[in-house]
Design an enzyme around this catalytic site. Structure first.
Site, PDB file in Angstrom:
ATOM      1  N   HIS A   1     -48.883  64.457  15.436  1.00 60.03           N
ATOM      2  CA  HIS A   1     -49.053  63.015  15.601  1.00 60.03           C
ATOM      3  C   HIS A   1     -48.049  62.527  16.640  1.00 60.03           C
ATOM      4  CE1 HIS A   1     -49.550  58.843  14.986  1.00 60.03           C
ATOM      5  NE2 HIS A   1     -48.375  58.668  14.401  1.00 60.03           N
TER       6      HIS A   1
ATOM      7  N   ASN B   1     -48.915  55.516  21.180  1.00 64.12           N
ATOM      8  CA  ASN B   1     -49.251  55.908  19.804  1.00 64.12           C
ATOM      9  C   ASN B   1     -50.641  55.361  19.486  1.00 64.12           C
ATOM     10  OD1 ASN B   1     -49.521  56.249  17.054  1.00 64.12           O
ATOM     11  ND2 ASN B   1     -47.511  55.427  16.519  1.00 64.12           N
TER      12      ASN B   1
ATOM     13  N   CYS C   1     -52.046  56.900  10.349  1.00 64.77           N
ATOM     14  CA  CYS C   1     -51.774  57.999  11.290  1.00 64.77           C
ATOM     15  C   CYS C   1     -52.192  59.365  10.746  1.00 64.77           C
ATOM     16  CB  CYS C   1     -50.301  58.020  11.665  1.00 64.77           C
ATOM     17  SG  CYS C   1     -49.769  56.458  12.348  1.00 64.77           S
TER      18      CYS C   1
HETATM   19  N1  ACO Z   1     -37.926  46.117  24.520  1.00 69.05           N
HETATM   20  C1  ACO Z   1     -36.621  45.832  24.618  1.00 69.05           C
HETATM   21  N2  ACO Z   1     -35.817  45.665  23.544  1.00 69.05           N
HETATM   22  C2  ACO Z   1     -36.371  45.803  22.330  1.00 69.05           C
HETATM   23  C3  ACO Z   1     -37.740  46.111  22.159  1.00 69.05           C
HETATM   24  C4  ACO Z   1     -38.525  46.261  23.315  1.00 69.05           C
HETATM   25  N3  ACO Z   1     -39.831  46.543  23.272  1.00 69.05           N
HETATM   26  N4  ACO Z   1     -37.990  46.197  20.829  1.00 69.05           N
HETATM   27  C5  ACO Z   1     -36.833  45.975  20.196  1.00 69.05           C
HETATM   28  N5  ACO Z   1     -35.863  45.729  21.092  1.00 69.05           N
HETATM   29  C6  ACO Z   1     -34.463  45.439  20.844  1.00 69.05           C
HETATM   30  C7  ACO Z   1     -34.200  44.916  19.458  1.00 69.05           C
HETATM   31  O1  ACO Z   1     -34.414  43.520  19.403  1.00 69.05           O
HETATM   32  C8  ACO Z   1     -32.759  45.298  19.245  1.00 69.05           C
HETATM   33  O2  ACO Z   1     -31.946  44.357  19.899  1.00 69.05           O
HETATM   34  P1  ACO Z   1     -30.537  43.904  19.256  1.00 69.05           P
HETATM   35  O3  ACO Z   1     -29.718  45.178  19.173  1.00 69.05           O
HETATM   36  O4  ACO Z   1     -30.029  42.911  20.228  1.00 69.05           O
HETATM   37  O5  ACO Z   1     -30.886  43.349  17.907  1.00 69.05           O
HETATM   38  C9  ACO Z   1     -32.626  46.607  20.010  1.00 69.05           C
HETATM   39  O6  ACO Z   1     -33.721  46.660  20.921  1.00 69.05           O
HETATM   40  C10 ACO Z   1     -32.663  47.818  19.101  1.00 69.05           C
HETATM   41  O7  ACO Z   1     -33.773  47.673  18.210  1.00 69.05           O
HETATM   42  P2  ACO Z   1     -34.069  48.736  17.145  1.00 69.05           P
HETATM   43  O8  ACO Z   1     -35.308  48.357  16.382  1.00 69.05           O
HETATM   44  O9  ACO Z   1     -32.825  49.045  16.384  1.00 69.05           O
HETATM   45  O10 ACO Z   1     -34.422  49.949  18.088  1.00 69.05           O
HETATM   46  P3  ACO Z   1     -34.456  51.466  17.702  1.00 69.05           P
HETATM   47  O11 ACO Z   1     -33.436  52.146  18.530  1.00 69.05           O
HETATM   48  O12 ACO Z   1     -34.467  51.681  16.241  1.00 69.05           O
HETATM   49  O13 ACO Z   1     -35.878  51.853  18.267  1.00 69.05           O
HETATM   50  C11 ACO Z   1     -38.092  52.347  17.448  1.00 69.05           C
HETATM   51  C12 ACO Z   1     -37.069  51.249  17.774  1.00 69.05           C
HETATM   52  C13 ACO Z   1     -38.415  53.071  18.743  1.00 69.05           C
HETATM   53  C14 ACO Z   1     -39.357  51.748  16.895  1.00 69.05           C
HETATM   54  C15 ACO Z   1     -37.416  53.296  16.438  1.00 69.05           C
HETATM   55  O14 ACO Z   1     -37.039  52.621  15.294  1.00 69.05           O
HETATM   56  C16 ACO Z   1     -38.265  54.415  16.068  1.00 69.05           C
HETATM   57  O15 ACO Z   1     -38.404  55.367  16.798  1.00 69.05           O
HETATM   58  N6  ACO Z   1     -38.889  54.378  14.877  1.00 69.05           N
HETATM   59  C17 ACO Z   1     -39.789  55.389  14.440  1.00 69.05           C
HETATM   60  C18 ACO Z   1     -41.021  54.785  14.075  1.00 69.05           C
HETATM   61  C19 ACO Z   1     -42.038  54.718  15.172  1.00 69.05           C
HETATM   62  O16 ACO Z   1     -41.923  55.244  16.229  1.00 69.05           O
HETATM   63  N7  ACO Z   1     -43.096  54.055  14.790  1.00 69.05           N
HETATM   64  C20 ACO Z   1     -44.218  53.993  15.589  1.00 69.05           C
HETATM   65  C21 ACO Z   1     -45.429  53.734  14.784  1.00 69.05           C
HETATM   66  S1  ACO Z   1     -45.427  54.324  13.195  1.00 69.05           S
HETATM   67  C22 ACO Z   1     -46.168  55.805  13.145  1.00 69.05           C
HETATM   68  O17 ACO Z   1     -46.999  56.134  13.952  1.00 69.05           O
HETATM   69  C23 ACO Z   1     -45.819  56.723  12.064  1.00 69.05           C
END
Ligand code: ACO
Length: 344
Positions: A271, A301, A121
């Site tokens: 980003h 992204n 990224c």
């Molecule tokens: N649709 C529906 N449910 C989903 C999905 C989806 N696509 N993906 C995961 N879930 C579920 C999981 O299985 C989990 O279920 P559970 O509670 O029954 O176990 C629940 O949703 C919560 O999952 P988490 O991974 O804890 O979700 P979180 O609230 O952390 O959000 C996210 C995930 C958006 C990726 C978050 O961690 C985040 O914002 N991370 C930052 C990193 C990022 O955005 N990376 C992108 C690329 S990296 C970069 O460019 C730098």
């Protein structure tokens, strides 16, 4: 590491920008047909409403070529004037050689150096800093800096892969950077500074382990593939926590190095990993929302391509004009993070 404002001598200026997105946008609702997800989950957690995914045999260098043509046209520069190509991407067209070679061939520029930048990224900002250095050293006069991503072909588009499949999109952005003799350091358009950082201690927090040489035997086997070794693995929470720390930190580092404040900046182009990360950065640094150009809702992204896509989209929206002071910041796998400050 930093390259800081020093207006004497030859500097580098962005002469033009071009962007390209393949096909039609794919709304979140279409993903619900492929996996167990919902528009509401994706929108509220990430800000993404749609993304673009290539169809058929379209490669990284194909998207890069389209964005490059548009950037050259926008810069009013002929392809034959380019003396260096830098292409930032996650996934090249082939394992060997780099995608920049295929882009070079498409542009009909055989003979000039072409380099792939694999810094995820932060790749576009790393590439811009290299272009800037080559120009300031007198090694290059006009550099094509491209970021292009075809991520859709690496995504597991089933419920098993939903945690990452919903995040990523395909697209490309390019800029032409040329040598500039600065006469008025306060008004002239040129690149002021780059601040680059990396921390390999977090390599496994966002990575694709295979194919690679850190294996007992062959670098890719059926067993590795069956165990998901070639799939993207992300610790979303660690990524989030580090991104919201490093992005404001490096942005402030970049502005301070130039004696600038948030108020001096006309446009912030960050980003686009997650709208919540960018909202957090904006909140922490008290950046008014009209000064930030986000595109994640439209493009998802696009890793290395998010910043040049942001430039191009902001130009089309009338939010980025010649003479504007622009600050950028990126954070990604590695971890790597970077900020560039420039007058457009
Ligand atoms: N649709 C529906 N449910 C989903 C999905 C989806 N696509 N993906 C995961 N879930 C579920 C999981 O299985 C989990 O279920 P559970 O509670 O029954 O176990 C629940 O949703 C919560 O999952 P988490 O991974 O804890 O979700 P979180 O609230 O952390 O959000 C996210 C995930 C958006 C990726 C978050 O961690 C985040 O914002 N991370 C930052 C990193 C990022 O955005 N990376 C992108 C690329 S990296 C970069 O460019 C730098």
């Amino acid at each position: 590491m930093s390259q800081v404002f020093n207006p004497s001598g030859t500097r580098a200026e962005i002469l033009g920008c071009g962007i390209f997105l393949p096909g039609d946008p794919i709304p979140n609702s279409d993903l619900s047909k492929l996996m167990d997800t919902s528009d509401d989950w994706i929108r509220t957690r990430t800000g993404i409403e749609q993304r673009y995914w290539v169809q058929g045999k379209v490669s990284t260098s194909d998207l890069a070529f389209e964005a490059s043509k548009r950037a050259l046209e926008n810069a009013k520069v002929e392809a034959k004037e380019i003396d260096l190509i830098l292409l930032a991407c996650l996934y090249p067209d082939h394992e060997i050689p780099g995608a920049s070679l295929f882009l070079q061939r498409k542009l009909g520029l055989s003979g000039i150096p072409a380099l792939d930048i694999r810094q995820q990224c932060s790749g576009f900002l790393y590439a811009m800093s290299i272009a800037d250095s080559f120009i300031r050293m007198g090694m290059s006069k006009k550099v094509l800096v491209v970021a292009s991503e075809v991520q859709s072909k690496g995504l597991d588009r089933t419920t098993k892969g939903r945690d990452t499949a919903v995040l990523f999109g395909d697209g490309a952005g390019a800029v032409v950077i040329g040598a500039k003799s600065v006469t008025d350091a306060k008004k002239d358009s040129f690149i002021y500074s780059h601040h680059l950082h990396a921390d390999g201690n977090f390599a496994e927090s966002l990575w694709i382990p295979s194919p690679g040489t850190n294996t007992e035997g062959h670098r890719i086997t059926h067993e590795i593939l069956d165990q998901g070794g070639a799939d993207l693995k992300m610790n979303g929470k660690i990524v989030f926590q580090n991104a919201v720390t490093r992005m404001p930190e490096v942005l402030v580092e970049g502005l301070n190095a130039n004696g600038l404040t948030i108020d001096d900046v006309d446009l912030f182009v960050f980003h686009q990993a997650n709208i919540r990360i960018n909202d957090y950065v904006a909140d922490k640094l008290k950046i008014p929302s009209h000064k930030i150009h986000n595109t994640i809702h439209k493009f998802g992204n696009t890793t290395a391509a998010t910043i040049p896509l942001g430039f191009g989209d902001a130009i089309q929206a009338g939010k980025l004009k010649k003479g504007d002071l622009v600050a950028t910041a990126a954070f990604g796998a590695g971890f790597t993070w970077a900020a560039s400050v420039l007058r457009w």
